[in-house]
Design a protein around this motif. Structure first.
Motif, PDB file in Angstrom:
ATOM      1  N   TYR A  46      43.173   0.312  -4.110  1.00  0.00           N
ATOM      2  CA  TYR A  46      43.423   1.715  -4.415  1.00  0.00           C
ATOM      3  C   TYR A  46      42.280   2.537  -3.844  1.00  0.00           C
ATOM      4  CZ  TYR A  46      46.669  -0.307  -7.745  1.00  0.00           C
ATOM      5  OH  TYR A  46      47.686  -1.032  -8.302  1.00  0.00           O
ATOM      6  N   ARG A  47      42.572   3.771  -3.532  1.00  0.00           N
ATOM      7  CA  ARG A  47      41.532   4.679  -3.038  1.00  0.00           C
ATOM      8  C   ARG A  47      41.302   5.748  -4.094  1.00  0.00           C
ATOM      9  NH1 ARG A  47      44.701   9.108  -0.652  1.00  0.00           N
ATOM     10  NH2 ARG A  47      46.846   8.367  -0.629  1.00  0.00           N
ATOM     11  N   MET A  48      40.093   6.299  -4.096  1.00  0.00           N
ATOM     12  CA  MET A  48      39.769   7.357  -5.032  1.00  0.00           C
ATOM     13  C   MET A  48      39.255   8.558  -4.247  1.00  0.00           C
ATOM     14  SD  MET A  48      37.623   7.169  -8.605  1.00  0.00           S
ATOM     15  CE  MET A  48      38.128   5.510  -8.880  1.00  0.00           C
ATOM     16  N   ASN A  49      39.921   9.679  -4.455  1.00  0.00           N
ATOM     17  CA  ASN A  49      39.554  10.912  -3.779  1.00  0.00           C
ATOM     18  C   ASN A  49      39.102  11.941  -4.803  1.00  0.00           C
ATOM     19  OD1 ASN A  49      41.752   9.499  -2.157  1.00  0.00           O
ATOM     20  ND2 ASN A  49      41.015  10.975  -0.685  1.00  0.00           N
ATOM     21  N   ASP A  50      38.279  12.896  -4.339  1.00  0.00           N
ATOM     22  CA  ASP A  50      37.864  13.974  -5.234  1.00  0.00           C
ATOM     23  C   ASP A  50      38.846  15.129  -5.137  1.00  0.00           C
ATOM     24  OD1 ASP A  50      37.219  15.433  -2.926  1.00  0.00           O
ATOM     25  OD2 ASP A  50      35.064  15.401  -3.284  1.00  0.00           O
ATOM     26  N   GLU A  51      38.525  16.223  -5.808  1.00  0.00           N
ATOM     27  CA  GLU A  51      39.420  17.379  -5.844  1.00  0.00           C
ATOM     28  C   GLU A  51      39.618  18.017  -4.470  1.00  0.00           C
ATOM     29  OE1 GLU A  51      35.254  18.724  -6.818  1.00  0.00           O
ATOM     30  OE2 GLU A  51      36.552  17.124  -7.519  1.00  0.00           O
ATOM     31  N   ASN A  52      38.731  17.728  -3.524  1.00  0.00           N
ATOM     32  CA  ASN A  52      38.869  18.246  -2.150  1.00  0.00           C
ATOM     33  C   ASN A  52      39.502  17.215  -1.222  1.00  0.00           C
ATOM     34  OD1 ASN A  52      37.571  20.760  -2.757  1.00  0.00           O
ATOM     35  ND2 ASN A  52      35.636  19.631  -2.792  1.00  0.00           N
ATOM     36  N   ASN A  53      40.045  16.150  -1.802  1.00  0.00           N
ATOM     37  CA  ASN A  53      40.692  15.051  -1.082  1.00  0.00           C
ATOM     38  C   ASN A  53      39.714  14.260  -0.205  1.00  0.00           C
ATOM     39  OD1 ASN A  53      43.072  13.567  -0.901  1.00  0.00           O
ATOM     40  ND2 ASN A  53      43.574  14.474   1.090  1.00  0.00           N
ATOM     41  N   VAL A  54      38.429  14.291  -0.551  1.00  0.00           N
ATOM     42  CA  VAL A  54      37.426  13.496   0.145  1.00  0.00           C
ATOM     43  C   VAL A  54      37.456  12.086  -0.433  1.00  0.00           C
ATOM     44  CG1 VAL A  54      34.943  13.213   0.573  1.00  0.00           C
ATOM     45  CG2 VAL A  54      35.975  15.496   0.623  1.00  0.00           C
ATOM     46  N   LEU A  55      37.447  11.088   0.437  1.00  0.00           N
ATOM     47  CA  LEU A  55      37.480   9.698   0.012  1.00  0.00           C
ATOM     48  C   LEU A  55      36.121   9.311  -0.570  1.00  0.00           C
ATOM     49  CD1 LEU A  55      39.040   7.000  -0.071  1.00  0.00           C
ATOM     50  CD2 LEU A  55      38.185   6.562   2.245  1.00  0.00           C
ATOM     51  N   ILE A  56      36.078   9.099  -1.883  1.00  0.00           N
ATOM     52  CA  ILE A  56      34.839   8.776  -2.586  1.00  0.00           C
ATOM     53  C   ILE A  56      34.609   7.267  -2.615  1.00  0.00           C
ATOM     54  CG2 ILE A  56      33.631   8.929  -4.805  1.00  0.00           C
ATOM     55  CD1 ILE A  56      34.019  11.615  -3.337  1.00  0.00           C
ATOM     56  N   GLY A  57      35.693   6.506  -2.722  1.00  0.00           N
ATOM     57  CA  GLY A  57      35.546   5.062  -2.784  1.00  0.00           C
ATOM     58  C   GLY A  57      36.881   4.372  -2.930  1.00  0.00           C
ATOM     59  N   PHE A  58      36.811   3.092  -3.230  1.00  0.00           N
ATOM     60  CA  PHE A  58      38.013   2.285  -3.392  1.00  0.00           C
ATOM     61  C   PHE A  58      37.751   1.223  -4.443  1.00  0.00           C
ATOM     62  CE2 PHE A  58      35.468  -0.133  -0.471  1.00  0.00           C
ATOM     63  CZ  PHE A  58      35.712  -1.465  -0.803  1.00  0.00           C
ATOM     64  N   PHE A  59      38.820   0.592  -4.895  1.00  0.00           N
ATOM     65  CA  PHE A  59      38.687  -0.575  -5.747  1.00  0.00           C
ATOM     66  C   PHE A  59      39.881  -1.469  -5.529  1.00  0.00           C
ATOM     67  CE2 PHE A  59      40.950   2.463  -8.360  1.00  0.00           C
ATOM     68  CZ  PHE A  59      41.865   1.721  -9.096  1.00  0.00           C
ATOM     69  N   CYS A  60      39.708  -2.729  -5.909  1.00  0.00           N
ATOM     70  CA  CYS A  60      40.812  -3.671  -5.837  1.00  0.00           C
ATOM     71  C   CYS A  60      40.860  -4.447  -7.144  1.00  0.00           C
ATOM     72  CB  CYS A  60      40.704  -4.604  -4.636  1.00  0.00           C
ATOM     73  SG  CYS A  60      39.267  -5.681  -4.627  1.00  0.00           S
ATOM     74  N   ILE A  61      42.035  -4.999  -7.402  1.00  0.00           N
ATOM     75  CA  ILE A  61      42.272  -5.749  -8.626  1.00  0.00           C
ATOM     76  C   ILE A  61      42.877  -7.095  -8.241  1.00  0.00           C
ATOM     77  CG2 ILE A  61      43.575  -5.800 -10.792  1.00  0.00           C
ATOM     78  CD1 ILE A  61      43.616  -2.726 -10.681  1.00  0.00           C
ATOM     79  N   GLY A  62      42.422  -8.151  -8.902  1.00  0.00           N
ATOM     80  CA  GLY A  62      43.020  -9.462  -8.685  1.00  0.00           C
ATOM     81  C   GLY A  62      42.225 -10.340  -7.740  1.00  0.00           C
ATOM     82  N   ALA A  63      42.926 -11.200  -7.026  1.00  0.00           N
ATOM     83  CA  ALA A  63      42.292 -12.224  -6.196  1.00  0.00           C
ATOM     84  C   ALA A  63      41.336 -11.650  -5.155  1.00  0.00           C
ATOM     85  CB  ALA A  63      43.359 -13.077  -5.518  1.00  0.00           C
ATOM     86  N   ASN A  64      41.667 -10.484  -4.599  1.00  0.00           N
ATOM     87  CA  ASN A  64      40.802  -9.903  -3.566  1.00  0.00           C
ATOM     88  C   ASN A  64      39.476  -9.403  -4.122  1.00  0.00           C
ATOM     89  OD1 ASN A  64      42.513 -10.406  -1.402  1.00  0.00           O
ATOM     90  ND2 ASN A  64      43.661  -8.512  -1.722  1.00  0.00           N
TER      91      ASN A  64
END
Length: 159
Positions: A46-64
Motif C-alpha cells: 500500500y502507498r501512503m500519500n499526504d493531503e497534497n498527494n505527495v508519496l510519504i511512504g509505503f507498507f506491506c502486509i504478509g510474506a513480503n
C-alpha cells in the motif's frame, strides 16, 4: 499532516524503487527490476500519500514483510500479521515516523482485529527500533543473515 492509504500503483512503485537513503540506511535501497516491480504490485503493498498527494511512504502486509532467511530460524512460526514499512527519504529522521506507523497499525487493526503485529528490523537501525518501542513493539527474536543481523518485534493488542 493528513495521511491517506491507497492500494499500490505502478507510478508509486517506480518512485519507491528509486529512493536512495543516506548511509547507513542505504542498506534499504532497492533496484528497479521486473521482479521488484512484480512484488510491489502483488496486492500486499500500500502507498501512503499526504493531503497534497505527495508519496510519504509505503507498507506491506504478509510474506513480503518478512526477511526470508528468518524462516530458517523459526522466527515466523507464530501466526501473526507481518508488516513492513518504508518512508520516503525526504521525510526520514524528521519526526514523521510515529504518525506514519500509527496509520499503518490502525489499518492493520481494522483489517485483522485482535491479531498481534510483527515486524522485522535490522539491529543496526537503532532509530527505527526506538520508534517501534514507542509504538508498543517488544523485541522478540534475533537472527543473522550474510548481510545483517535482524530482530523481530511484536505488538500485541493488549498493550
Amino acid at each position: 499532516m493528513q495521511l491517506f492509504i491507497h492500494q499500490m500503483n505502478e507510478e508509486a512503485s517506480n518512485d519507491i524503487l528509486t529512493w536512495q537513503y543516506d548511509r547507513p540506511y542505504d542498506f534499504y535501497n532497492n533496484e528497479r527490476t521486473d521482479e521488484a516491480l512484480q512484488e510491489i504490485l502483488d496486492g500486499s503493498y500500500y502507498r501512503m500519500n499526504d493531503e497534497n498527494n505527495v508519496l510519504i511512504g509505503f507498507f506491506c502486509i504478509g510474506a513480503n514483510a518478512k526477511v526470508p532467511a528468518g524462516n530458517e530460524f523459526g522466527v515466523y512460526n507464530e501466526d501473526l500479521v507481518d508488516m513492513g514499512v518504508g518512508m520516503n527519504p525526504t521525510y526520514v529522521g524528521k519526526g514523521n515516523g510515529f504518525e506514519f506507523c500509527m496509520h499503518v497499525i490502525r489499518f492493520i487493526q481494522e483489517h485483522y482485529p485482535n491479531k498481534a503485529i510483527r515486524l522485522t528490523v535490522a539491529t543496526f537501525n537503532e532509530r527505527a527500533i526506538h520508534l517501534y518501542e514507542k509504538l508498543g513493539f517488544v523485541s522478540e527474536d534475533k537472527f543473522q543473515t550474510l548481510f545483517a543481523q535482524f530482530q523481530t518485534m511484536i505488538r500485541r493488542e493488549h498493550q
